[in-house]
Design an enzyme around this catalytic site. Structure first.
Site, PDB file in Angstrom:
ATOM      1  N   HIS A 490       0.826  -1.208   0.000  1.00  0.00           N
ATOM      2  CA  HIS A 490       0.000   0.000   0.000  1.00  0.00           C
ATOM      3  C   HIS A 490       0.861   1.259   0.000  1.00  0.00           C
ATOM      4  O   HIS A 490       2.074   1.230   0.245  1.00  0.00           O
ATOM      5  CB  HIS A 490      -0.954   0.010   1.201  1.00  0.00           C
ATOM      6  CG  HIS A 490      -0.273   0.049   2.545  1.00  0.00           C
ATOM      7  ND1 HIS A 490       0.180   1.209   3.116  1.00  0.00           N
ATOM      8  CD2 HIS A 490      -0.004  -0.944   3.438  1.00  0.00           C
ATOM      9  CE1 HIS A 490       0.707   0.950   4.299  1.00  0.00           C
ATOM     10  NE2 HIS A 490       0.613  -0.354   4.514  1.00  0.00           N
ATOM     11  N   CYS A 509       2.617  -4.793   7.090  1.00  0.00           N
ATOM     12  CA  CYS A 509       2.376  -4.637   5.656  1.00  0.00           C
ATOM     13  C   CYS A 509       3.577  -3.986   4.982  1.00  0.00           C
ATOM     14  O   CYS A 509       4.504  -3.515   5.634  1.00  0.00           O
ATOM     15  CB  CYS A 509       1.122  -3.803   5.418  1.00  0.00           C
ATOM     16  SG  CYS A 509      -0.408  -4.708   5.727  1.00  0.00           S
TER      17      CYS A 509
END
Length: 620
Positions: A490, A509
């Site tokens: 992301h 992440c």
């Protein structure tokens, strides 16, 4: 197929030929010789009196001989059966299948000695340390000792007992060679260890070759060719292996010089320590040897040395400034033996990877903090990334990206909501609103914040999420490959973090530096750079499916080699190298010469020639 019943007249020669056709099936040739004489006599008497047809005689003889045959299995099968009972695991079922396919005949050994493929296998096992694999694991010395007993040891006075023992020894040796090949081929193909057993944060499925197919390939195309094919399946594996052997040789030759602690070196300096630095940089080809050999400049930190230091820093993921500071000096002083061990660990990790990564895929090396995107097998894009903190480690795994979300919510993991956010909410009731957090129920509907509690979060009655917007922790776009680890790629609003060399800042992440360029790469061709930026800055949330799923590999590598020979090292920030080293329990890789193998094979050939009669009898 037996002939139909019919009467015919045979000469003695034809009678003898017919008898041979039937009886030369038993395993015991002495029995066959005695039986042949008896049957010939029977044929002559019955046929001369016209009491029975030849066809009937043949049927009777066949039945009698079948009852007289030795029903015990061939020695190879008998030994195999005995040995398999003491082992567990799939490899022994493959061993059995291999010998069934070869009709229980030896596949590696003949009366003239080991076959060329057996010799190639013995040499490969001898040289297993060149692959970062311990030769002790394949019992190479035990194989040689068994072959010596089978071919070279003297004959006992009792011929029958000696033949029986030698036959059993040869069978055991042949089976041991098969087992050694299967284990070595398996280790070379998919690694010595199951990565999920030793490193619980590595979940990348492997393309496991059918071992019986690999065995048959070796029998048809040759052992060396088959093992070379396994090693060359990844372009990166061969240069890494070459680097490992180069560093191992440096270590065996005494290593390289170390620099004294507390000393900083910079361009323009002149000292004896610079001479040590030159020798150290030349040892790993960062500095051309000719530059380090010149006595006139040996003590001078000149431009050539500065370029060599820059090259060394680039290979080690350090700040590139041409100065030997504490971090650079520490990396320079890691021993050649330790670097060789680090390379061996990463050879094992390369074997954990699938044989075929695909033509279009995403490859993220967590310890290099870098993403590489491939299209049609060629690298098309690379960019820095941010990975998980040391106590919130990013898992190594593989999955397939299927869609992209513009203007994403951040669905906050339960652990983060309970451990980090809930205490702040208790201290400040405005905390949720001030940070664009909202409480939603299991259906995703926004509910009153008063329903938020630890118990409700643990029961999944409610959850927290962050609203879309420029300040969202996921930035303006996320790249989804649904997985059990709740990890994805992301954007991030904290762009300044990409300036750091060690980028362990996320909750697990992977944050990408250039999300707009990455979105243009993964999305269909009609998604231009302008269209991507419009979607990223739009007020509405948008989900876009990829035309075809895209494999994503998140891997943990602390060493690798480029095709040009440049070797890269990175810090073991998650301490996985230590875990893997303990699991492998690697023995000391002391060099041993394979010249002893050549000498042994020569003696074995000589013994096979001297014992030709004995071995012909044993192998019949």
């Amino acid at each position: 197929m037996l002939p139909r019943h019919r009467k015919l007249s045979l000469s003695s020669e034809k009678e003898d030929h017919a008898a041979r056709h039937v009886i030369e099936q038993p395993h015991d040739r002495e029995f066959a010789s005695t039986a042949r004489a008896t049957i010939l006599l029977l044929l002559k008497r019955l046929h001369s009196k016209r009491l029975i047809s030849l066809g009937t005689v043949l049927v009777i003889v066949t039945v009698l001989l079948a009852g007289c045959q030795d029903d015990s299995p061939p020695p190879l099968k008998r030994v195999l059966d005995d040995e398999v009972r003491t082992y567990d695991g799939a490899r022994d079922s493959v061993v059995r299948r291999a010998y069934v396919q070869h009709e229980w005949q030896p596949v590696w050994l003949t009366k003239d000695g080991p076959t060329p493929e057996a010799r190639a296998l013995l040499r490969q096992l001898c040289e297993a340390p060149n692959e970062g694999l311990p030769r002790e694991r394949y019992n190479a010395q035990g194989l040689i000792d068994t072959l010596r007993s089978a071919y070279i040891d003297p004959v006992d006075d009792d011929k029958a007992q000696s033949d029986s023992l030698r036959r059993a020894t040869l069978a055991s040796a042949d089976i041991a060679l098969t087992r050694a090949f299967l284990r070595y081929a398996n280790d070379l193909s998919v690694g010595r260890l199951n990565p999920e057993d030793v490193q619980g944060t590595w979940h990348v499925d492997q393309d496991r070759a059918a071992t019986i197919d690999v065995f048959e390939q070796a029998m048809q195309e040759g052992v060396q060719q088959t093992l070379d094919d396994i090693s060359a399946r990844h372009l990166d594996y061969v240069p890494l292996r070459q680097a490992f052997n180069r560093y191992r040789q440096i270590a065996q030759n005494g290593g390289w010089p170390t620099l004294p602690s507390g000393v900083t070196l910079a361009p323009g300096d002149s000292s004896e320590t610079v001479t040590l630095l030159r020798r150290r940089l030349a040892a790993t080809n960062d500095l051309e040897a000719t530059a380090s050999d010149s006595a006139a400049v040996a003590t001078v930190y000149d431009g050539a040395v500065e370029q060599a230091v820059n090259h060394f820093q680039r290979r080690h993921g350090l700040e590139i400034n041409g100065v030997v500071n504490d971090a650079t000096r520490a990396a320079l002083n890691v021993s050649a033996d330790e670097r060789a061990r680090q390379l061996a660990l990463n050879l094992e990790r390369h074997r954990w990877l699938p044989e075929n990564l695909g033509q279009d895929f995403i490859f993220v090396n967590l310890m290099d903090f870098r993403l590489n995107a491939f299209r049609e097998g060629e690298e098309a894009m690379e960019m820095p990334v941010i990975v998980g903190e040391k106590d919130k480690q990013t898992t190594a795994f593989a999955d397939t990206m299927s869609y992209v979300v513009f203007g994403p919510y951040w669905n906050i993991p339960k652990s983060i909501a309970i451990d980090e956010i809930l205490p702040k909410v208790k201290d400040d009731e405005e905390y949720l609103a001030q940070n664009d957090y909202e409480v939603v129920n299991a259906a995703g509907d926004v509910v009153d914040a008063s329903l938020l509690s630890k118990e409700a979060l643990e029961r999944y009655d409610v959850r927290l999420r962050e609203k879309p917007g420029p300040g969202n922790s996921l930035g303006l776009v996320k790249f989804m490959f649904p997985n059990d680890h709740d990890i994805y790629l992301h954007d991030t609003p904290a762009d300044h973090l990409f300036d750091a060399k060690t980028r362990t800042f996320s909750h697990g992440c992977v944050r990408v530096e250039s999300p707009d360029q990455f979105a243009e790469f993964v999305l269909p061709d009609d998604w231009t750079e302008e269209k991507v930026r419009e979607a990223m800055n739009a007020d509405e949330r948008k989900r876009v499916r990829l035309e075809k799923s895209l494999p994503v590999y998140l891997v943990y590598l602390t060493a690798w080699a480029e095709p040009d020979g440049a070797v890269h090292f990175r810090s073991d920030l998650y301490n996985h190298d230590d875990e893997l080293r303990r699991a492998l329990d690697e023995p000391e890789q002391r060099p041993k010469s394979c010249a002893q193998l050549d000498s042994f094979l020569q003696k074995l050939d000589e013994a096979a020639n001297e014992n030709d009669g004995l071995l012909t009898r044993v192998f019949r």
